[in-house]
Design a protein around this motif. Structure first.
Motif, PDB file in Angstrom:
ATOM      1  N   LEU A   1     -12.479   3.874   0.421  1.00  0.00           N
ATOM      2  CA  LEU A   1     -11.508   4.314  -0.718  1.00  0.00           C
ATOM      3  C   LEU A   1     -12.520   4.931  -1.852  1.00  0.00           C
ATOM      4  CD1 LEU A   1      -9.224   1.067  -0.931  1.00  0.00           C
ATOM      5  CD2 LEU A   1      -8.642   3.604  -0.076  1.00  0.00           C
TER       6      LEU A   1
ATOM      7  N   ALA B   1       0.887  -1.229   0.032  1.00  0.00           N
ATOM      8  CA  ALA B   1      -0.051  -0.026   0.003  1.00  0.00           C
ATOM      9  C   ALA B   1       0.837   1.224  -0.025  1.00  0.00           C
ATOM     10  CB  ALA B   1      -0.906   0.110   0.981  1.00  0.00           C
TER      11      ALA B   1
ATOM     12  N   CYS C   1      -5.519   8.070  -4.440  1.00  0.00           N
ATOM     13  CA  CYS C   1      -4.168   8.798  -3.917  1.00  0.00           C
ATOM     14  C   CYS C   1      -3.820   9.761  -5.055  1.00  0.00           C
ATOM     15  CB  CYS C   1      -3.230   7.763  -3.655  1.00  0.00           C
ATOM     16  SG  CYS C   1      -3.667   6.850  -1.947  1.00  0.00           S
TER      17      CYS C   1
ATOM     18  N   LEU D   1      -8.299  -3.164  -4.862  1.00  0.00           N
ATOM     19  CA  LEU D   1      -7.507  -2.312  -4.211  1.00  0.00           C
ATOM     20  C   LEU D   1      -6.482  -1.451  -4.999  1.00  0.00           C
ATOM     21  CD1 LEU D   1      -6.629  -4.833  -1.297  1.00  0.00           C
ATOM     22  CD2 LEU D   1      -8.084  -2.673  -1.066  1.00  0.00           C
TER      23      LEU D   1
ATOM     24  N   PRO E   1      -7.181   7.131   3.235  1.00  0.00           N
ATOM     25  CA  PRO E   1      -6.731   5.867   2.470  1.00  0.00           C
ATOM     26  C   PRO E   1      -5.841   5.025   2.790  1.00  0.00           C
ATOM     27  CG  PRO E   1      -7.232   7.911   1.162  1.00  0.00           C
ATOM     28  CD  PRO E   1      -6.805   8.326   2.512  1.00  0.00           C
TER      29      PRO E   1
ATOM     30  N   GLY F   1      -6.908   2.449  -4.914  1.00  0.00           N
ATOM     31  CA  GLY F   1      -5.916   3.142  -4.096  1.00  0.00           C
ATOM     32  C   GLY F   1      -5.237   4.107  -5.137  1.00  0.00           C
TER      33      GLY F   1
ATOM     34  N   THR G   1     -13.498  -1.038   3.534  1.00  0.00           N
ATOM     35  CA  THR G   1     -12.539  -0.828   2.936  1.00  0.00           C
ATOM     36  C   THR G   1     -12.713  -0.167   1.505  1.00  0.00           C
ATOM     37  OG1 THR G   1     -10.824  -2.051   4.063  1.00  0.00           O
ATOM     38  CG2 THR G   1     -10.169  -1.325   1.896  1.00  0.00           C
TER      39      THR G   1
ATOM     40  N   TRP H   1      -6.623   1.976   5.206  1.00  0.00           N
ATOM     41  CA  TRP H   1      -7.689   0.948   4.468  1.00  0.00           C
ATOM     42  C   TRP H   1      -6.775   0.181   3.511  1.00  0.00           C
ATOM     43  CZ3 TRP H   1     -11.434   0.192   7.503  1.00  0.00           C
ATOM     44  CH2 TRP H   1     -11.805   0.957   8.592  1.00  0.00           C
ATOM     45  N   LEU H   2      -5.948   0.851   2.690  1.00  0.00           N
ATOM     46  CA  LEU H   2      -5.303   0.129   1.477  1.00  0.00           C
ATOM     47  C   LEU H   2      -4.567  -0.878   2.247  1.00  0.00           C
ATOM     48  CD1 LEU H   2      -5.272   0.177  -1.422  1.00  0.00           C
ATOM     49  CD2 LEU H   2      -3.293   1.912  -1.343  1.00  0.00           C
TER      50      LEU H   2
END
Length: 265
Positions: A242, A65, A154, A146, A207, A150, A238, A210-211
């Protein structure tokens, strides 16, 4: 839109060439999370007290992550701030290229860099800390969504954060400092059980926590869920958080993004 897509892919090719020509930047981008994983994993691998699961394995999942956040939030936010400060964004905006093509080019760069970073970190985990890659399709699907959520969340936050930097000199601090702090309070460097409750509560808003938890769910045995604060992987929560950050990041980008430096007269 097809024209904008073609231009975006072409712009992505240019972004990749520019990125990989800056050798020092490439080395730092990929080496920073990898070196930290190697060092911390070597220190804590034998002292984790997690039974059959070593500390290096836990750190590999968490750093998967961290690597994604580094290549998206930190690097993208810093690069856009620098390009705004030196006038690159202003010149690009004057070209007959749709703005969406510029951002598609950045997405191509972030996706390629994030995949390369993830592969590197997993390779270190497999070779150094006996990490076992998932054998079931479900875990790979979990890693896939994910990765998508993610990178999206991000990257959008990195674009928004780039507008906070008043100049190229301050760009690195505006992204690196919150990134480093979040790694500490989100259960990446140290288990969340060792983090003060008020810090963990702050980390749970963003985030990174959770990532990292999601990648631990995909890469670690099911019984390791007991080590999480609530004793569960919480994959549904999660995905929801996200996704909300994707939406929130988009709104921040739409309201804060600037093509010109605030110092430009």
């Amino acid at each position: 839109m097809p024209h904008a897509l073609v231009l975006g892919v072409s712009r992505g090719s240019i972004e990749l060439k520019q990125f990989f020509r800056e050798r020092s930047s490439v080395v730092f981008t990929f080496a920073f999370p990898a070196v930290l994983l190697f060092l911390l994993g070597s220190v804590f691998d034998q002292s984790a007290g997690l039974g059959s699961v070593g500390g290096g394995q836990v750190l590999t999942a968490s750093f998967a992550a961290a690597g994604i956040v580094s290549t998206s939030f930190v690097n993208l936010g810093t690069a856009i701030a620098v390009e705004r400060d030196d006038g690159t964004l202003k010149r690009l905006r004057s070209l007959p290229m749709p703005p969406v093509s510029f951002f598609l080019g950045k997405i191509v760069l972030v996706v390629v860099a994030s995949i390369a970073e993830l592969v590197l970190l997993l390779a270190i985990g497999v070779l150094m800390f006996d990490v076992t890659l998932p054998s079931g399709l479900g875990s790979w699907i979990t890693m896939a969504w994910l990765f998508v959520l993610g990178v999206t969340s991000c990257s959008l936050l990195g674009i928004a954060a780039s507008s906070l930097a008043r100049s190229a000199r301050s760009a690195g601090a505006m992204t690196t400092l919150p990134y480093t702090v979040l790694l500490f309070i989100s259960g990446v460097y140290v288990p969340l059980g060792n983090v003060p409750d008020w810090m963990a509560s702050i980390g749970a808003v963003f985030p990174v926590k959770w990532l990292a938890q999601g990648f631990r769910a995909a890469l670690l045995p099911d019984h390791m869920a007991a080590q999480e604060p609530v004793g569960q992987w919480e994959l549904g929560r999660t995905a929801l958080i996200l996704a909300l950050w994707c939406l929130g990041g988009l709104l921040l980008c739409l309201t804060t993004f600037r093509w010109r430096s605030s110092l430009t007269r």
